[in-house]
Design a protein around this motif. Structure first.
Motif, PDB file in Angstrom:
ATOM      1  N   ASP A  58       0.848  -1.191   0.000  1.00  9.47           N
ATOM      2  CA  ASP A  58       0.000   0.000   0.000  1.00  9.47           C
ATOM      3  C   ASP A  58       0.887   1.246   0.000  1.00  9.47           C
ATOM      4  O   ASP A  58       1.588   1.513   0.976  1.00  9.47           O
ATOM      5  CB  ASP A  58      -0.902  -0.008   1.242  1.00  9.47           C
ATOM      6  CG  ASP A  58      -1.819   1.195   1.311  1.00  9.47           C
ATOM      7  OD1 ASP A  58      -1.827   2.007   0.353  1.00  9.47           O
ATOM      8  OD2 ASP A  58      -2.537   1.342   2.314  1.00  9.47           O
ATOM      9  N   LYS A  75      -5.556   2.653   7.550  1.00 10.55           N
ATOM     10  CA  LYS A  75      -5.522   2.309   6.134  1.00 10.55           C
ATOM     11  C   LYS A  75      -6.826   2.757   5.460  1.00 10.55           C
ATOM     12  O   LYS A  75      -7.841   3.013   6.113  1.00 10.55           O
ATOM     13  CB  LYS A  75      -5.340   0.797   5.930  1.00 10.55           C
ATOM     14  CG  LYS A  75      -4.003   0.270   6.438  1.00 10.55           C
ATOM     15  CD  LYS A  75      -3.746  -1.161   5.982  1.00 10.55           C
ATOM     16  CE  LYS A  75      -3.405  -1.213   4.511  1.00 10.55           C
ATOM     17  NZ  LYS A  75      -2.962  -2.564   4.083  1.00 10.55           N
ATOM     18  N   GLU A 125       0.915   3.754   3.075  1.00 13.19           N
ATOM     19  CA  GLU A 125       1.374   3.417   4.419  1.00 13.19           C
ATOM     20  C   GLU A 125       2.134   4.597   5.026  1.00 13.19           C
ATOM     21  O   GLU A 125       3.046   5.160   4.409  1.00 13.19           O
ATOM     22  CB  GLU A 125       2.289   2.198   4.390  1.00 13.19           C
ATOM     23  CG  GLU A 125       1.610   0.894   4.053  1.00 13.19           C
ATOM     24  CD  GLU A 125       0.760   0.347   5.198  1.00 13.19           C
ATOM     25  OE1 GLU A 125       0.766   0.934   6.296  1.00 13.19           O
ATOM     26  OE2 GLU A 125       0.106  -0.690   4.975  1.00 13.19           O
TER      27      GLU A 125
END
Length: 208
Positions: A31, A125, A34
């Motif tokens: 991701d 997230k 992050e």
């Protein structure tokens, strides 16, 4: 607390044999948001966050777990298209493992003034990742074992292997998995999985 960790078939058997799972660094996660989960249109904030992410990646490692093993997307992403395995781990230190929170929008930039700012970013997230039901353990890299530039967390009293689940498209056999288990894990339950008949879930193959 029982949590799950997915692996492909090759490294999965190797990690079982070596009694461990792999830790990641924040600069190698899948991701790109992050540690960048706040609004960063201000150049100074963007610069500071990128520097913080670099510093954290150099110093800390992360163990990633899921609360479930039934989601087919996770099998596809993290267990080589259902050809790998998923291990069930019994974690006794609940304070060491934290639940990830999911958000539909990036957090406000004034979060940087909150004393819990670093931890909140570590556990935040985008909402589209919510299907993972992720939990994280974050430790300094020097607390992990290192091999060939990679970091690993051994099984121990606080993280015990309790089950191995073979992917529904895997060619691995129960005997192959059993032979990869160390003496300490002999007798751990090994099951096969299959797609459910009435839902989009992965379930235990009862007759195999």
């Amino acid at each position: 607390m029982k949590l799950y960790h997915y692996m492909d078939e090759v490294f999965g058997l190797k990690n079982l044999s070596n009694r461990r799972i792999k830790a990641s660094t924040f600069d190698n996660l899948n991701d790109p948001f992050e540690l960048l989960g706040i609004e960063t249109s201000t150049p100074n904030i963007r610069l500071s966050l990128n520097k913080m992410k670099l510093d954290v990646s150099r110093k800390f490692g992360i163990l990633c777990f899921s609360k479930i093993w039934s989601n087919p997307v996770q099998w596809a992403h993290y267990a080589n298209n259902h050809k790998g395995i998923c291990v069930e781990l019994d974690l006794s230190n609940k304070e060491d493992t934290r639940e990830v929170k999911y958000y539909s929008e990036r957090l406000k930039s004034n979060l940087i003034y909150d004393r819990n700012f670093p931890l909140k970013l570590l556990l935040s997230k985008f909402k589209h990742w919510e299907y993972e039901q992720e939990y994280r353990t974050i430790r300094e890299l020097n607390n992990f074992e290192k091999e060939d530039g990679l970091y690993f967390q051994p099984f121990n009293e606080n993280m015990k292997l309790s089950k191995v689940i073979i992917g529904c498209q895997s060619k691995l056999t129960r005997s192959q998995v059993e032979s990869s288990l160390s003496a300490q894990e002999q007798g751990v339950e090994i099951i096969y999985s299959r797609p459910a008949f009435k839902s989009f879930e992965i379930v235990k193959y009862q007759n195999k």
